[in-house]
Design a protein around this motif. Structure first.
Motif, PDB file in Angstrom:
ATOM      1  N   GLY A  91       0.899  -1.082  -0.159  1.00  0.00           N
ATOM      2  CA  GLY A  91       0.113   0.377   0.023  1.00  0.00           C
ATOM      3  C   GLY A  91       0.696   1.015   0.102  1.00  0.00           C
ATOM      4  O   GLY A  91       2.030   1.243  -0.098  1.00  0.00           O
ATOM      5  N   ASN A  92       0.171   2.376   0.295  1.00  0.00           N
ATOM      6  CA  ASN A  92       0.451   3.398   0.120  1.00  0.00           C
ATOM      7  C   ASN A  92       1.636   3.866   1.460  1.00  0.00           C
ATOM      8  O   ASN A  92       1.279   3.218   2.816  1.00  0.00           O
ATOM      9  CB  ASN A  92       0.543   4.708  -0.020  1.00  0.00           C
ATOM     10  N   TYR A  93       2.567   4.786   2.547  1.00  0.00           N
ATOM     11  CA  TYR A  93       2.777   4.779   3.820  1.00  0.00           C
ATOM     12  C   TYR A  93       1.540   5.053   4.666  1.00  0.00           C
ATOM     13  O   TYR A  93       0.746   6.137   4.251  1.00  0.00           O
ATOM     14  CB  TYR A  93       3.708   5.939   3.590  1.00  0.00           C
ATOM     15  N   LEU A  94       1.613   4.637   5.755  1.00  0.00           N
ATOM     16  CA  LEU A  94       0.282   4.516   6.421  1.00  0.00           C
ATOM     17  C   LEU A  94      -1.047   4.742   6.246  1.00  0.00           C
ATOM     18  O   LEU A  94      -2.034   4.959   6.497  1.00  0.00           O
ATOM     19  CB  LEU A  94       0.625   6.052   7.506  1.00  0.00           C
ATOM     20  N   ASP A  95      -1.125   3.577   5.176  1.00  0.00           N
ATOM     21  CA  ASP A  95      -2.327   3.561   4.473  1.00  0.00           C
ATOM     22  C   ASP A  95      -2.849   1.534   4.934  1.00  0.00           C
ATOM     23  O   ASP A  95      -1.551   0.619   4.710  1.00  0.00           O
ATOM     24  CB  ASP A  95      -2.153   2.822   2.889  1.00  0.00           C
ATOM     25  N   TYR A  96      -3.525   2.139   5.932  1.00  0.00           N
ATOM     26  CA  TYR A  96      -3.710   0.851   6.869  1.00  0.00           C
ATOM     27  C   TYR A  96      -4.227  -0.575   5.879  1.00  0.00           C
ATOM     28  O   TYR A  96      -4.771  -1.340   6.895  1.00  0.00           O
ATOM     29  CB  TYR A  96      -4.134   1.564   8.147  1.00  0.00           C
ATOM     30  N   ASP A  97      -5.206  -0.324   5.077  1.00  0.00           N
ATOM     31  CA  ASP A  97      -6.201  -0.807   4.575  1.00  0.00           C
ATOM     32  C   ASP A  97      -5.549  -2.672   4.185  1.00  0.00           C
ATOM     33  O   ASP A  97      -6.206  -3.456   4.637  1.00  0.00           O
ATOM     34  CB  ASP A  97      -6.618  -0.151   3.582  1.00  0.00           C
ATOM     35  N   VAL A  98      -4.167  -2.186   3.837  1.00  0.00           N
ATOM     36  CA  VAL A  98      -3.431  -3.614   3.759  1.00  0.00           C
ATOM     37  C   VAL A  98      -2.713  -4.184   4.813  1.00  0.00           C
ATOM     38  O   VAL A  98      -2.055  -5.361   4.208  1.00  0.00           O
ATOM     39  CB  VAL A  98      -2.243  -3.272   2.350  1.00  0.00           C
ATOM     40  N   LEU A  99      -3.207  -3.798   5.808  1.00  0.00           N
ATOM     41  CA  LEU A  99      -2.330  -4.611   6.784  1.00  0.00           C
ATOM     42  C   LEU A  99      -3.573  -6.109   7.254  1.00  0.00           C
ATOM     43  O   LEU A  99      -3.147  -6.493   8.155  1.00  0.00           O
ATOM     44  CB  LEU A  99      -2.467  -3.583   8.280  1.00  0.00           C
ATOM     45  N   ALA A 100      -4.265  -5.759   6.619  1.00  0.00           N
ATOM     46  CA  ALA A 100      -5.074  -7.403   7.538  1.00  0.00           C
ATOM     47  C   ALA A 100      -6.078  -7.273   5.882  1.00  0.00           C
ATOM     48  O   ALA A 100      -5.799  -7.546   4.671  1.00  0.00           O
ATOM     49  CB  ALA A 100      -6.422  -6.824   8.544  1.00  0.00           C
ATOM     50  N   HIS A 101      -6.539  -8.626   6.157  1.00  0.00           N
ATOM     51  CA  HIS A 101      -7.310  -9.355   5.200  1.00  0.00           C
ATOM     52  C   HIS A 101      -8.629  -8.770   4.453  1.00  0.00           C
ATOM     53  O   HIS A 101      -8.637  -8.074   3.625  1.00  0.00           O
ATOM     54  CB  HIS A 101      -7.756 -11.153   4.928  1.00  0.00           C
ATOM     55  N   ASP A 102      -9.269  -7.798   5.052  1.00  0.00           N
ATOM     56  CA  ASP A 102     -10.022  -6.892   4.695  1.00  0.00           C
ATOM     57  C   ASP A 102      -9.523  -5.414   5.155  1.00  0.00           C
ATOM     58  O   ASP A 102      -9.064  -5.436   6.293  1.00  0.00           O
ATOM     59  CB  ASP A 102     -11.455  -7.212   4.758  1.00  0.00           C
ATOM     60  N   PRO A 103      -9.786  -4.510   4.849  1.00  0.00           N
ATOM     61  CA  PRO A 103      -9.595  -2.754   4.829  1.00  0.00           C
ATOM     62  C   PRO A 103     -10.007  -2.153   6.325  1.00  0.00           C
ATOM     63  O   PRO A 103      -9.382  -1.837   7.002  1.00  0.00           O
ATOM     64  CB  PRO A 103     -10.380  -1.685   3.476  1.00  0.00           C
ATOM     65  N   VAL A 104     -11.232  -2.767   6.411  1.00  0.00           N
ATOM     66  CA  VAL A 104     -11.641  -2.091   7.621  1.00  0.00           C
ATOM     67  C   VAL A 104     -10.922  -2.491   9.179  1.00  0.00           C
ATOM     68  O   VAL A 104     -10.185  -2.081   9.957  1.00  0.00           O
ATOM     69  CB  VAL A 104     -12.902  -2.148   7.838  1.00  0.00           C
ATOM     70  N   HIS A 105     -11.298  -4.387   8.586  1.00  0.00           N
ATOM     71  CA  HIS A 105      -9.699  -4.822   9.411  1.00  0.00           C
ATOM     72  C   HIS A 105      -8.468  -3.752  10.512  1.00  0.00           C
ATOM     73  O   HIS A 105      -8.051  -3.840  10.691  1.00  0.00           O
ATOM     74  CB  HIS A 105      -9.771  -6.666   9.858  1.00  0.00           C
ATOM     75  N   GLY A 106      -7.744  -4.190   8.675  1.00  0.00           N
ATOM     76  CA  GLY A 106      -6.088  -3.360   8.662  1.00  0.00           C
ATOM     77  C   GLY A 106      -6.818  -2.117   9.091  1.00  0.00           C
ATOM     78  O   GLY A 106      -5.107  -1.425  10.172  1.00  0.00           O
ATOM     79  N   GLN A 107      -7.380  -1.070   9.123  1.00  0.00           N
ATOM     80  CA  GLN A 107      -7.711   0.072   9.590  1.00  0.00           C
ATOM     81  C   GLN A 107      -7.199  -0.080  11.675  1.00  0.00           C
ATOM     82  O   GLN A 107      -6.539   0.837  11.812  1.00  0.00           O
ATOM     83  CB  GLN A 107      -8.432   0.819   9.127  1.00  0.00           C
ATOM     84  N   HIS A 108      -7.987  -1.026  11.809  1.00  0.00           N
ATOM     85  CA  HIS A 108      -8.113  -1.174  13.705  1.00  0.00           C
ATOM     86  C   HIS A 108      -7.303  -1.595  13.790  1.00  0.00           C
ATOM     87  O   HIS A 108      -6.166  -0.456  14.886  1.00  0.00           O
ATOM     88  CB  HIS A 108      -9.061  -2.139  13.084  1.00  0.00           C
ATOM     89  N   ARG A 109      -6.051  -2.794  12.749  1.00  0.00           N
ATOM     90  CA  ARG A 109      -5.406  -2.540  13.579  1.00  0.00           C
ATOM     91  C   ARG A 109      -4.122  -2.180  13.509  1.00  0.00           C
ATOM     92  O   ARG A 109      -2.712  -1.620  14.450  1.00  0.00           O
ATOM     93  CB  ARG A 109      -4.257  -4.239  12.780  1.00  0.00           C
ATOM     94  N   GLY A 110      -3.434  -1.105  12.039  1.00  0.00           N
ATOM     95  CA  GLY A 110      -3.116   0.193  11.722  1.00  0.00           C
ATOM     96  C   GLY A 110      -3.023   1.253  13.170  1.00  0.00           C
ATOM     97  O   GLY A 110      -2.671   1.524  14.094  1.00  0.00           O
ATOM     98  N   ILE A 111      -4.374   1.830  13.985  1.00  0.00           N
ATOM     99  CA  ILE A 111      -4.870   2.910  14.618  1.00  0.00           C
ATOM    100  C   ILE A 111      -4.593   2.490  15.637  1.00  0.00           C
ATOM    101  O   ILE A 111      -3.602   2.821  16.287  1.00  0.00           O
ATOM    102  CB  ILE A 111      -6.163   3.006  14.691  1.00  0.00           C
ATOM    103  N   LEU A 112      -4.394   0.730  15.973  1.00  0.00           N
ATOM    104  CA  LEU A 112      -3.423  -0.006  17.549  1.00  0.00           C
ATOM    105  C   LEU A 112      -2.380   0.176  17.654  1.00  0.00           C
ATOM    106  O   LEU A 112      -2.181   0.937  18.633  1.00  0.00           O
ATOM    107  CB  LEU A 112      -4.044  -1.196  17.605  1.00  0.00           C
TER     108      LEU A 112
END
Lengths: 139, 196
Positions: A91-112
């Motif tokens: 992804g892009n820098y600080l784009d949390y969408d790619v941190l997990a299998h679906d974007p919302v879960h990735g956002q949660h993980r990144g924010i945590l």
């Protein structure tokens, strides 16, 4: 040093709850008011309270100044590291969408993780500044 | 009605506290009053529904900065020096600045006005989409941590830099060099001699 008996007893009882509240603010910031910055300040305040009543030497036995300096940098590196992790995962820098299998879960993980980084750096910087100020008048 | 009465009382306390801070010569009292000022500000932020800001103001303004100010006072004196010259010019500057700011507020949109420009740029996207895009119930958190993650990284860097700055200014309190430094100096001397 004057032996402040009543404040010492009260603060000893109070500190675990202040720390617990700090953790609550840290990890509940997604759902209510609060987040890494406020949690870091609350954590540091509990620690400063301890250092004020029990002396800097006792406080530095719990958290030596060198360990605090490490955490000052560690929180920022954790935050920036989340950004690099999302680059590595495509992804892009600080784009949390790619941190997990679906974007919302990735956002949660990144924010945590980034909130944790904010909390660590803020708490460490405030405790460090307090150490610097109160250690200065002693020699 | 009740809300506006509470607002007026709080703002009146704010003005009284500010005037007391200006009048007082005892710096210990000034530090305590500025803590009270921050606490009143936190209550006002809560009334304005800015709970996250109120939280920060209470923790930083009323808590930690009071402690740091007291730490500074313990290193210096707690009595302000009497002024040596008249304070007419500063008073004029403060009055003109204050009058300009108050004049500027007349051009601002009313508080909570739905047609204000700030509610038409990116705010609708945050309010409508953040539930599905970020999935965090607290919109403030999703703006700070996700939409504006870059800005927050910058803020943390500022805090980090502030900490490093304090360490640089206050950290050097050992006058005599550490054993390691002495050895390095000796090694450099040796090198200089070799070069000579």
């Amino acid at each position: 040093m004057i032996h402040h008996l009543i404040p010492r007893v009260v603060v000893k009882l109070l500190i675990p709850f202040v720390l617990l509240f700090g953790l609550y603010v840290q990890f509940h910031g997604d759902f209510g008011p609060g987040g890494g910055f406020q949690a870091g300040v609350i954590f540091a305040a509990a620690f400063i309270l301890y250092a004020m009543l029990f002396g800097l030497d006792h406080a530095q036995r719990v958290f030596p100044a060198g360990v605090i300096s490490f955490f000052v940098a560690a929180g920022l590196i954790l935050y920036a590291g989340v950004g690099f992790a999302s680059i590595v995962l495509g992804g892009n820098y600080l784009d949390y969408d790619v941190l997990a299998h679906d974007p919302v879960h990735g956002q949660h993980r990144g924010i945590l993780w980034i909130e944790l980084g904010v909390g660590i750096t803020v708490a460490a910087v405030i405790v460090k500044i307090f150490y610097m100020f109160s250690g200065r008048g002693r020699d | 009605m009740l809300v506006s009465v509470v607002d007026i009382i709080l703002l009146a306390f704010l003005v009284v506290t500010a005037l007391a801070i200006v009048r007082l010569r005892n710096l210990f009292g000034v530090v305590m009053l500025s803590g009270i000022y921050s606490l009143l500000m936190a209550v006002i932020f809560t009334l304005l529904d800015a709970v996250d800001v109120a939280f920060t103001e209470a923790a930083v303004g009323a808590g930690v900065s009071t402690v740091l100010m007291l730490g500074t006072l313990s290193l210096t004196t707690n009595q302000e020096k009497a002024p040596t010259h008249t304070r007419i010019l500063p008073l004029i500057v403060a009055l003109v600045t204050g009058a300009t700011l108050i004049y500027a507020t007349t051009g601002m949109p009313r508080l909570g006005d739905p047609n204000a420009p700030i509610h038409h740029h990116v705010a609708p996207r945050y309010i409508n989409e953040s539930g599905t895009e970020v999935g965090v119930p607290n919109i403030v958190t999703s703006v700070l941590a996700s939409y504006r993650g870059y800005d927050t990284l910058g803020e943390v860097t500022v805090i980090f830099t502030a900490g490093i700055g304090v360490m640089m200014v206050l950290g050097r309190r050992r006058a005599k060099p550490k054993p390691g430094e002495k050895r390095r100096e000796a090694a450099e001397d040796g090198k200089a001699e070799d070069a000579a």
